[in-house]
Write an enzyme that holds these catalytic residues in place. Structure first.
Site, mmCIF file in Angstrom:
data_model
loop_
_atom_site.group_PDB
_atom_site.id
_atom_site.type_symbol
_atom_site.label_atom_id
_atom_site.label_comp_id
_atom_site.label_asym_id
_atom_site.label_seq_id
_atom_site.Cartn_x
_atom_site.Cartn_y
_atom_site.Cartn_z
ATOM 1 N N GLY A 241 36.011 34.939 40.117
ATOM 2 C CA GLY A 241 35.726 34.412 38.278
ATOM 3 C C GLY A 241 33.875 34.314 39.291
ATOM 4 O O GLY A 241 33.238 35.421 39.748
ATOM 5 N N LEU B 265 31.674 35.585 37.036
ATOM 6 C CA LEU B 265 31.408 36.837 37.243
ATOM 7 C C LEU B 265 29.822 37.157 36.879
ATOM 8 O O LEU B 265 29.274 36.526 36.315
ATOM 9 C CB LEU B 265 31.782 37.211 35.565
ATOM 10 N N HIS B 266 29.816 38.526 37.357
ATOM 11 C CA HIS B 266 28.188 39.285 36.887
ATOM 12 C C HIS B 266 28.680 40.933 36.687
ATOM 13 O O HIS B 266 28.868 40.589 36.826
ATOM 14 C CB HIS B 266 27.084 38.773 38.525
ATOM 15 N N GLY C 89 27.222 43.098 38.538
ATOM 16 C CA GLY C 89 28.879 44.090 38.739
ATOM 17 C C GLY C 89 30.186 44.035 38.460
ATOM 18 O O GLY C 89 31.131 45.098 38.254
ATOM 19 N N HIS C 90 30.936 42.547 38.016
ATOM 20 C CA HIS C 90 32.290 42.781 38.010
ATOM 21 C C HIS C 90 32.294 43.685 36.786
ATOM 22 O O HIS C 90 33.105 43.998 35.869
ATOM 23 C CB HIS C 90 32.751 41.298 37.467
ATOM 24 N N GLY D 66 34.957 46.509 43.592
ATOM 25 C CA GLY D 66 33.469 46.961 44.263
ATOM 26 C C GLY D 66 33.596 47.716 45.863
ATOM 27 O O GLY D 66 34.277 46.857 46.252
ATOM 28 N N GLU D 67 32.445 48.145 45.573
ATOM 29 C CA GLU D 67 32.357 49.123 46.585
ATOM 30 C C GLU D 67 31.479 48.265 47.246
ATOM 31 O O GLU D 67 31.292 48.122 49.047
ATOM 32 C CB GLU D 67 32.110 50.740 46.651
ATOM 33 N N LYS D 68 31.210 47.045 47.002
ATOM 34 C CA LYS D 68 30.543 46.131 47.756
ATOM 35 C C LYS D 68 31.188 45.399 48.747
ATOM 36 O O LYS D 68 30.342 45.073 49.609
ATOM 37 C CB LYS D 68 29.615 44.757 46.259
ATOM 38 N N GLN E 282 36.844 45.135 52.605
ATOM 39 C CA GLN E 282 38.164 45.185 51.285
ATOM 40 C C GLN E 282 39.002 45.941 50.633
ATOM 41 O O GLN E 282 39.754 46.269 50.616
ATOM 42 C CB GLN E 282 37.707 43.953 50.639
HETATM 43 O O1 PAF Z 1 36.294 41.139 45.755
HETATM 44 C C1 PAF Z 1 37.123 39.960 45.577
HETATM 45 O O2 PAF Z 1 36.906 38.686 44.721
HETATM 46 C C2 PAF Z 1 38.637 39.313 46.118
HETATM 47 O O3 PAF Z 1 38.417 39.320 47.552
HETATM 48 C C3 PAF Z 1 39.339 39.813 45.141
HETATM 49 C C4 PAF Z 1 40.198 40.258 45.703
HETATM 50 C C5 PAF Z 1 39.927 39.001 44.198
HETATM 51 C C6 PAF Z 1 41.054 38.595 46.348
HETATM 52 O O4 PAF Z 1 40.824 36.913 46.164
#
Ligand code: PAF
Length: 312
Positions: A64, A66-67, A69-70, A181-183, A187
């Protein structure tokens, strides 16, 4: 007359919406809001209906706040599959007790309005912590390999929390495609490794990092920055780019990184958790400069921790 008034009152009541319409987020044009489901059963029913209609399914996992990027990840997902599910879940297991779980920015109504405005999202999955981690939950995925070092040196709990919740989201939604995201570059590599190692039939698509005009990567945590910290934050990208350029020109990696490190401290970052040039695929220290390299950094200003990365 009285009867008319009574009828009028009743018909006005009848016209009241039975649910709270999402609030319009400033700067976002309102279109029909995607429905929100909160349980695995509701989610699976909605996804089964989409599959029954012959639609492929995409997932954009988020916490959540959200900006743009999302939202760009949602648009990217929609280029790959027609039925895009966005999950909104602030995952407690990826926060250490001293971190910002309690204060992490949350505004579901604004998030849903932004998602609606993209026109790209067909369903929002916003489970409660109790639905995601019911009483007795006791299984965790502990990634190694690309999860080792970098973030893990400073947030040892983090990737187990991420891998576990993402594995759950993957089994709950069962998407064909998932967009990250690559950001959050480490991860992203952890998720790719998870999918490979567990033979999950999901294509992982990477969305590029969106930036402010001064280069600061968009992040929900940028909301924590006061004006002074915000001015300093923009220097991170500039210094990383000059360090990356120095390495790309063939200069010694250790020396280039040391110069970058000193510049970050001079710019006002109180702590540099790391500034590293790594092999872009394995995230191990570089031994073969002909392979793709990535520069990754995590810094702190006050209570705010910023991460960023880019290709070398
Ligand atoms: O990148 C995120 O926002 C979180 O790490 C994710 C992938 C939604 C997992 O909670």
């Amino acid at each position: 007359m009285g009867a008319e008034n009574g009828d009028c009152r009743r018909s006005l009541q009848d016209r009241k919406p039975r649910y709270a319409a999402p609030r319009q987020a400033p700067g976002y044009r309102m279109t029909a809001a995607p429905p929100i489901v909160r349980t695995v059963a509701e989610l699976r029913a909605a996804v089964a209906k989409a599959r029954g209609d012959g639609l492929g399914v995409g997932l954009v996992p988020t916490m959540g706040s959200l900006h743009e990027g999302h939202l760009s990840l949602c648009r990217l997902a929609a280029q790959h599959t027609p039925f895009v599910v966005v999950s909104i879940f602030v995952n407690p297991t990826q926060f250490a007790p001293h971190e910002d779980l309690a204060t992490y920015p949350r505004d579901e109504a604004a998030d849903v309005a932004k998602l609606a405005a993209t026109g790209a999202v067909k369903l929002v999955y916003a489970p409660t912590p109790a639905a995601m981690y019911p009483e007795g939950f006791a299984t965790s995925i502990m990634p190694k390999g690309v999860a080792e070092g970098l973030e893990t040196d400073f947030r040892p709990h983090f990737f187990a929390g991420v891998a576990t919740v993402v594995a759950k989201l993957f089994t709950q939604v069962a998407p064909d495609v998932a967009v990250f995201g690559e950001k959050d570059y480490q991860q992203l590599q952890v998720i790719k490794q998870l999918v490979r190692d567990l033979d999950l039939p999901i294509a992982i698509v990477a969305g590029e990092t969106l930036r402010e005009p001064d280069g600061l990567a968009l992040s929900s945590r940028n909301a924590y920055l006061d004006p002074r910290a915000r001015a300093i934050a923009g220097r991170l990208n500039v210094i990383m780019r000059s360090t990356a350029a120095s390495v790309a020109q063939g200069h010694d990696i250790g020396l280039s990184v040391k110069v970058g490190h000193d510049e970050l401290r001079k710019a006002g970052f109180e702590t540099v958790d790391y500034l590293e040039v790594r092999d872009a695929a394995t995230l191990k220290p570089v031994t073969d400069r002909s392979r793709k390299m990535r520069i990754l950094a995590a810094v702190r200003i006050g209570k705010t921790r910023l991460i960023d990365n880019m290709a070398v």
